[in-house]
Design an enzyme around this catalytic site. Structure first.
Site, PDB file in Angstrom:
ATOM      1  N   ARG A  72       0.843  -1.196   0.000  1.00  0.00           N
ATOM      2  CA  ARG A  72       0.000   0.000   0.000  1.00  0.00           C
ATOM      3  C   ARG A  72       0.875   1.242   0.000  1.00  0.00           C
ATOM      4  O   ARG A  72       1.933   1.274   0.602  1.00  0.00           O
ATOM      5  CB  ARG A  72      -0.903   0.026   1.238  1.00  0.00           C
ATOM      6  CG  ARG A  72      -2.175  -0.789   1.107  1.00  0.00           C
ATOM      7  CD  ARG A  72      -3.055  -0.665   2.337  1.00  0.00           C
ATOM      8  NE  ARG A  72      -2.405  -1.192   3.506  1.00  0.00           N
ATOM      9  CZ  ARG A  72      -1.832  -0.465   4.453  1.00  0.00           C
ATOM     10  NH1 ARG A  72      -1.873   0.864   4.409  1.00  0.00           N
ATOM     11  NH2 ARG A  72      -1.234  -1.035   5.471  1.00  0.00           N
ATOM     12  N   TYR A 200      -1.889  -3.466  -6.628  1.00  0.00           N
ATOM     13  CA  TYR A 200      -1.679  -4.085  -5.317  1.00  0.00           C
ATOM     14  C   TYR A 200      -2.963  -4.099  -4.476  1.00  0.00           C
ATOM     15  O   TYR A 200      -3.660  -3.078  -4.380  1.00  0.00           O
ATOM     16  CB  TYR A 200      -0.562  -3.362  -4.547  1.00  0.00           C
ATOM     17  CG  TYR A 200      -0.453  -3.919  -3.139  1.00  0.00           C
ATOM     18  CD1 TYR A 200       0.134  -5.162  -2.919  1.00  0.00           C
ATOM     19  CD2 TYR A 200      -1.010  -3.247  -2.052  1.00  0.00           C
ATOM     20  CE1 TYR A 200       0.177  -5.716  -1.649  1.00  0.00           C
ATOM     21  CE2 TYR A 200      -0.968  -3.793  -0.772  1.00  0.00           C
ATOM     22  CZ  TYR A 200      -0.374  -5.031  -0.582  1.00  0.00           C
ATOM     23  OH  TYR A 200      -0.347  -5.582   0.674  1.00  0.00           O
ATOM     24  N   LYS A 209      -9.770  -2.367   1.828  1.00  0.00           N
ATOM     25  CA  LYS A 209      -9.467  -1.226   2.695  1.00  0.00           C
ATOM     26  C   LYS A 209     -10.237   0.034   2.262  1.00  0.00           C
ATOM     27  O   LYS A 209     -10.745   0.785   3.096  1.00  0.00           O
ATOM     28  CB  LYS A 209      -7.957  -0.954   2.722  1.00  0.00           C
ATOM     29  CG  LYS A 209      -7.145  -2.105   3.327  1.00  0.00           C
ATOM     30  CD  LYS A 209      -7.646  -2.425   4.679  1.00  0.00           C
ATOM     31  CE  LYS A 209      -7.060  -3.570   5.463  1.00  0.00           C
ATOM     32  NZ  LYS A 209      -5.852  -4.234   5.197  1.00  0.00           N
ATOM     33  N   HIS A 229     -10.418  -2.576  11.526  1.00  0.00           N
ATOM     34  CA  HIS A 229      -9.334  -3.434  11.008  1.00  0.00           C
ATOM     35  C   HIS A 229      -9.136  -4.584  12.003  1.00  0.00           C
ATOM     36  O   HIS A 229      -8.154  -4.607  12.747  1.00  0.00           O
ATOM     37  CB  HIS A 229      -8.063  -2.579  10.885  1.00  0.00           C
ATOM     38  CG  HIS A 229      -6.960  -3.211  10.105  1.00  0.00           C
ATOM     39  ND1 HIS A 229      -5.642  -2.836  10.273  1.00  0.00           N
ATOM     40  CD2 HIS A 229      -6.959  -4.156   9.134  1.00  0.00           C
ATOM     41  CE1 HIS A 229      -4.877  -3.538   9.443  1.00  0.00           C
ATOM     42  NE2 HIS A 229      -5.647  -4.346   8.747  1.00  0.00           N
ATOM     43  N   SER A 251      -1.139  -3.644  10.261  1.00  0.00           N
ATOM     44  CA  SER A 251      -0.836  -4.491   9.115  1.00  0.00           C
ATOM     45  C   SER A 251       0.414  -5.345   9.363  1.00  0.00           C
ATOM     46  O   SER A 251       1.425  -4.837   9.857  1.00  0.00           O
ATOM     47  CB  SER A 251      -0.621  -3.620   7.881  1.00  0.00           C
ATOM     48  OG  SER A 251      -1.789  -2.870   7.647  1.00  0.00           O
ATOM     49  N   CYS A 253       0.922  -7.660  11.552  1.00  0.00           N
ATOM     50  CA  CYS A 253       1.259  -7.809  12.976  1.00  0.00           C
ATOM     51  C   CYS A 253       0.491  -8.940  13.642  1.00  0.00           C
ATOM     52  O   CYS A 253       0.314  -8.952  14.860  1.00  0.00           O
ATOM     53  CB  CYS A 253       1.038  -6.497  13.711  1.00  0.00           C
ATOM     54  SG  CYS A 253       2.219  -5.229  13.227  1.00  0.00           S
ATOM     55  N   ASP A 276      -9.405  -9.836   8.834  1.00  0.00           N
ATOM     56  CA  ASP A 276      -8.872  -8.489   8.541  1.00  0.00           C
ATOM     57  C   ASP A 276      -9.864  -7.358   8.827  1.00  0.00           C
ATOM     58  O   ASP A 276      -9.445  -6.298   9.250  1.00  0.00           O
ATOM     59  CB  ASP A 276      -8.431  -8.426   7.072  1.00  0.00           C
ATOM     60  CG  ASP A 276      -7.505  -7.256   6.768  1.00  0.00           C
ATOM     61  OD1 ASP A 276      -6.526  -7.064   7.524  1.00  0.00           O
ATOM     62  OD2 ASP A 276      -7.752  -6.526   5.794  1.00  0.00           O
ATOM     63  N   ARG A 373       2.138 -12.175  -0.798  1.00  0.00           N
ATOM     64  CA  ARG A 373       0.845 -12.563  -0.211  1.00  0.00           C
ATOM     65  C   ARG A 373       0.168 -13.670  -0.986  1.00  0.00           C
ATOM     66  O   ARG A 373       0.465 -13.914  -2.147  1.00  0.00           O
ATOM     67  CB  ARG A 373      -0.077 -11.335  -0.156  1.00  0.00           C
ATOM     68  CG  ARG A 373       0.454 -10.279   0.803  1.00  0.00           C
ATOM     69  CD  ARG A 373      -0.613  -9.337   1.285  1.00  0.00           C
ATOM     70  NE  ARG A 373      -0.060  -8.415   2.270  1.00  0.00           N
ATOM     71  CZ  ARG A 373      -0.611  -8.155   3.455  1.00  0.00           C
ATOM     72  NH1 ARG A 373      -1.741  -8.725   3.807  1.00  0.00           N
ATOM     73  NH2 ARG A 373      -0.043  -7.299   4.292  1.00  0.00           N
TER      74      ARG A 373
HETATM   75  P1  GTP Z   1      -2.453  -7.660   7.312  1.00  0.00           P
HETATM   76  O1  GTP Z   1      -2.953  -8.712   6.377  1.00  0.00           O
HETATM   77  O2  GTP Z   1      -1.342  -6.847   6.725  1.00  0.00           O
HETATM   78  O3  GTP Z   1      -3.515  -6.802   7.894  1.00  0.00           O
HETATM   79  O4  GTP Z   1      -1.661  -8.403   8.481  1.00  0.00           O
HETATM   80  P2  GTP Z   1      -2.009  -9.419   9.649  1.00  0.00           P
HETATM   81  O5  GTP Z   1      -2.187  -8.652  10.919  1.00  0.00           O
HETATM   82  O6  GTP Z   1      -3.066 -10.363   9.253  1.00  0.00           O
HETATM   83  O7  GTP Z   1      -0.620 -10.157   9.806  1.00  0.00           O
HETATM   84  P3  GTP Z   1      -0.200 -11.686   9.831  1.00  0.00           P
HETATM   85  O8  GTP Z   1      -0.984 -12.533  10.780  1.00  0.00           O
HETATM   86  O9  GTP Z   1      -0.179 -12.161   8.438  1.00  0.00           O
HETATM   87  O10 GTP Z   1       1.282 -11.592  10.407  1.00  0.00           O
HETATM   88  C1  GTP Z   1       2.314 -11.028   9.735  1.00  0.00           C
HETATM   89  C2  GTP Z   1       3.655 -11.326  10.340  1.00  0.00           C
HETATM   90  O11 GTP Z   1       3.636 -11.395  11.759  1.00  0.00           O
HETATM   91  C3  GTP Z   1       4.232 -12.628   9.831  1.00  0.00           C
HETATM   92  O12 GTP Z   1       5.562 -12.427   9.471  1.00  0.00           O
HETATM   93  C4  GTP Z   1       4.103 -13.538  11.019  1.00  0.00           C
HETATM   94  O13 GTP Z   1       5.071 -14.535  10.992  1.00  0.00           O
HETATM   95  C5  GTP Z   1       4.247 -12.588  12.205  1.00  0.00           C
HETATM   96  N1  GTP Z   1       3.533 -13.080  13.413  1.00  0.00           N
HETATM   97  C6  GTP Z   1       2.215 -13.347  13.525  1.00  0.00           C
HETATM   98  N2  GTP Z   1       1.899 -13.797  14.770  1.00  0.00           N
HETATM   99  C7  GTP Z   1       3.055 -13.787  15.462  1.00  0.00           C
HETATM  100  C8  GTP Z   1       3.386 -14.127  16.818  1.00  0.00           C
HETATM  101  O14 GTP Z   1       2.554 -14.521  17.628  1.00  0.00           O
HETATM  102  N3  GTP Z   1       4.695 -13.980  17.178  1.00  0.00           N
HETATM  103  C9  GTP Z   1       5.647 -13.536  16.305  1.00  0.00           C
HETATM  104  N4  GTP Z   1       6.901 -13.429  16.727  1.00  0.00           N
HETATM  105  N5  GTP Z   1       5.366 -13.216  15.021  1.00  0.00           N
HETATM  106  C10 GTP Z   1       4.089 -13.338  14.602  1.00  0.00           C
HETATM  107  C1  SPV Z   2      -2.956  -4.517   5.261  1.00  0.00           C
HETATM  108  O1  SPV Z   2      -1.990  -3.887   4.781  1.00  0.00           O
HETATM  109  O2  SPV Z   2      -3.436  -4.237   6.385  1.00  0.00           O
HETATM  110  C2  SPV Z   2      -3.553  -5.638   4.534  1.00  0.00           C
HETATM  111  C3  SPV Z   2      -3.172  -5.839   3.138  1.00  0.00           C
HETATM  112  O3  SPV Z   2      -4.410  -6.340   5.054  1.00  0.00           O
HETATM  113  S1  SPV Z   2      -4.029  -4.734   2.095  1.00  0.00           S
HETATM  114  O4  SPV Z   2      -5.351  -5.278   1.829  1.00  0.00           O
HETATM  115  O5  SPV Z   2      -3.255  -4.648   0.882  1.00  0.00           O
HETATM  116  O6  SPV Z   2      -4.158  -3.455   2.737  1.00  0.00           O
HETATM  117 MN    MN Z   3      -5.028  -5.536   7.008  1.00  0.00          MN
END
Ligand code: GTP
Ligand code: SPV
Ligand code: MN
Length: 588
Positions: A72, A200, A209, A229, A251, A253, A276, A373
């Site tokens: 983004r 993207y 979003k 979110h 994002s 996290c 999400d 992704r």
């Molecule tokens: P968006 O799709 O961007 O909104 O992100 P999201 O919040 O769904 O993130 P996602 O669960 O895909 O996590 C992204 C990153 O965080 C990855 O690299 C994971 O490996 C890391 N991660 C997720 N949960 C944990 C955790 O409990 N501990 C650690 N150390 N890393 C984590």
């Molecule tokens: C984020 O960045 O929080 C995502 C991916 O979930 S996107 O839909 O591209 O914003």
């Molecule tokens: Mn997101």
């Protein structure tokens, strides 16, 4: 008779002059046809999609994007309400008239030689009163197929819209993928988004979003609900009782990972409703109810593996939907399978990295882009809850907020009241990730994990959040977590992922009132003996460190919070300023 929808499509196609206009119906046959076209159509010498190993990853395709278009772009994202003060310092403003002139200039003739795909879709179960009618057009086959995975595409949307002009209008052209000619313009007061120059996800899949959060949050403010979110999950305990949670993390996290959690704790199970986005309404009984308006996951690939997230690996290998897409991962050429850091311990020998070159293991660079992704339907997910399609949504007992912080933020605590919870969420800080263009690892304030997604003035948004103490009869408990605290050697102290079920259990015990908490400066903390740490090799000393509060760190944290609050001037609600004063006194 022409409907307002048909009239709109005619107007936009007159402006963009595509060779062909195609209305998507959302069928399987159509998706297969479009995927076939995407395999033969080339952009910059690369096919739009390449078929992957169908045995290991059924129905899956690989997509490589332009390297300048992998995340983004918040600096190119605008909210164009008539009054500048209404967008707040959390958004970049442009006068709506000026913004439209700019976009119409870019859109004029932009689809010459291309097909315009008209995508009617519904966000939410079409049977739900909370669902919303939308139409996006695009000239990108990748975007069109992604929309089929992420939303409910088809005639049902056209039927729901009927003769009405009340539907979301999403304009999208990938243009020439030039960052100098890339804009994502929101017109919340007109239920419209215009996006040019990017393919993207967050920039181009306008149901996500752009609509469900930026326009959605604005609608929620006007209509008395919340667009967040957030994940939505049901946690089943060994007795079979389900407790529903919302969870907001910035994002990349940890939302997707928590939403598809396979708990290490025996007898517990996590049921997925969303990973999400959540739309939250006060239900007839006065409780908060949440739906997930989406139909799929657009998830971060790196870090997803058998150990960390086995449920997502099963989801990606499912054959229950066509198609599944992988974008900007590496490809293991011996098996024709996608690969990313964290998928397996061994790095395959013969790989193509995300930009298309042969991968050199000794380069020290990752093979997959850190924000590579997958796009996969919720139908493929084995832990999808029966409640996913419930038109009313699920009743929420707990809201979890979190951020990515090496220091300062404890593993978990509970907020002592709604005001305190809203305050705690409003001061979330998090290290930036690869999900947004720009530097990673920089701490910024990201209230409610909504900084990039709140479509109006964030001070008004805080006031709106506070107002739920008057709108709802029964409010959920609010918790704060941080999975990412590190020790002196830069190692994560908490194992995270599947072990996060231990934290969910403590939260359920608090909701049920079966354990006490201890009050500290930040809120209500767990007693270590109340946490289920069975079969986990973690010392009491580390647990104490994870739950500790550093006066020094919080003194500098408060300075950053004050700077952030100051950006909203007089609009900041008094309740939050009072909470900040209380916190300041505790660390004085
Ligand atoms: P968006 O799709 O961007 O909104 O992100 P999201 O919040 O769904 O993130 P996602 O669960 O895909 O996590 C992204 C990153 O965080 C990855 O690299 C994971 O490996 C890391 N991660 C997720 N949960 C944990 C955790 O409990 N501990 C650690 N150390 N890393 C984590
Ligand atoms: C984020 O960045 O929080 C995502 C991916 O979930 S996107 O839909 O591209 O914003
Ligand atoms: Mn997101």
């Amino acid at each position: 008779m022409t409907t307002p929808l048909q009239k709109w499509v005619q107007e936009v196609s007159d402006l963009m002059t595509p060779d062909k206009v195609y209305w998507m119906n959302g069928s399987d046959e159509e998706a297969k046809e479009l995927a076939k076209m995407a395999e033969s159509e080339k952009v910059n010498g690369n096919p739009i999609l390449t078929k992957l190993n169908d045995k290991e990853y059924p129905n899956s395709y690989y997509h490589r994007s332009n390297p300048n278009d992998v995340a983004r772009t918040e600096h190119l994202t605008f909210v164009c309400l008539p009054n500048k003060d209404d967008v707040g310092s959390n958004n970049i403003w442009m006068d709506p008239k000026e913004a439209k002139e700019k976009m119409n200039g870019l859109f004029k003739g932009c689809m010459k030689g291309r097909t315009m795909y008209v995508i009617p879709f519904v966000m939410g179960n079409p049977k739900s009163n909370y669902a919303k009618n939308c139409v996006q057009f695009t000239d990108s086959l990748y975007v069109a197929l992604s929309m089929r995975i992420m939303t409910r595409v088809g005639d049902v949307a056209v039927e729901r819209i009927g003769n009405s002009d009340d539907f979301f209008k999403g304009y999208h052209s990938i243009g020439d993928v030039n960052p100098d000619r890339r804009f994502i313009m929101h017109f919340p007061h007109e239920n419209t988004v215009m996006s040019f120059g990017s393919g993207y996800g967050g920039n181009a899949l306008l149901g996500k979003k752009c609509y469900s959060l930026r326009i959605g949050s604005y609608l929620g403010y006007k209509e008395g609900w919340l667009a967040e979110h957030m994940i939505v999950i049901g946690v089943e305990d060994p007795q079979g009782k389900k407790t529903y949670f919302l969870g907001a993390f910035p994002s990349a996290c940890g939302k997707t990972n928590l939403a598809l959690l396979d708990p290490v704790l025996k007898g517990y199970k996590v049921w997925t409703i969303g990973d999400d986005i959540a739309w939250i309404n006060v239900g007839p009984d006065g409780q908060l109810y949440a739906i997930n308006p989406e139909a799929g996951f657009f998830g971060v690939a790196p870090g997803t593996g058998e150990k960390t997230n086995p449920v997502m690996i099963d989801t990606l290998k499912s054959d229950k939907f066509f198609p599944t897409l992988f974008t900007n991962t590496a490809v293991d050429n011996d098996n024709n399978t996608p690969w990313w850091e964290g998928l397996s311990k061994e790095i395959p020998e013969n790989m193509t990295e995300w930009q298309g070159a042969k991968y050199d293991k000794t380069s020290g660079k990752p093979a997959a882009h850190p924000n590579s992704r997958f796009t996969v339907s919720a139908k493929c997910c084995p832990t999808m809850s029966d409640e996913f399609e419930n038109p009313q949504g699920v009743p929420i007992s707990g809201i979890i907020f979190g951020g990515r912080r090496e220091k300062t933020m404890p593993l978990v605590y509970e907020c002592s009241s709604w005001d305190h919870g809203v305050f705690t969420a409003s001061i979330i800080g998090s290290e930036t990730t690869a999900a947004q263009a720009g530097a990673s690892g920089v701490v910024r304030r990201d209230p409610m994990a909504m900084l990039p997604f709140c479509g109006y003035n964030m001070a008004d948004y805080f006031t709106h959040w506070l107002s739920f103490k008057n709108r709802a009869k029964k409010l959920p408990k609010i918790f704060m977590v941080n999975w990412f605290r590190k020790d002196e050697n830069g190692k994560f102290m908490w194992p995270g992922f599947r072990d996060n079920s231990r934290i969910l259990k403590w939260m359920i015990d608090r909701i049920e009132g079966t354990v006490e908490a201890q009050e500290k400066e930040l809120g209500l903390f767990p007693k270590i003996e109340d946490m289920d740490l069975s079969n986990l090799n973690i010392s009491k000393e580390i647990m104490e460190k994870l739950l500790s509060i550093s006066k020094e760190e919080w003194k500098s944290e408060i300075v950053m919070i004050e700077e952030f609050y100051a950006k909203f001037g007089d609009k900041m609600p008094k309740e939050l300023k009072d909470q900040l004063d209380i916190l300041k006194k505790k660390f004085a």
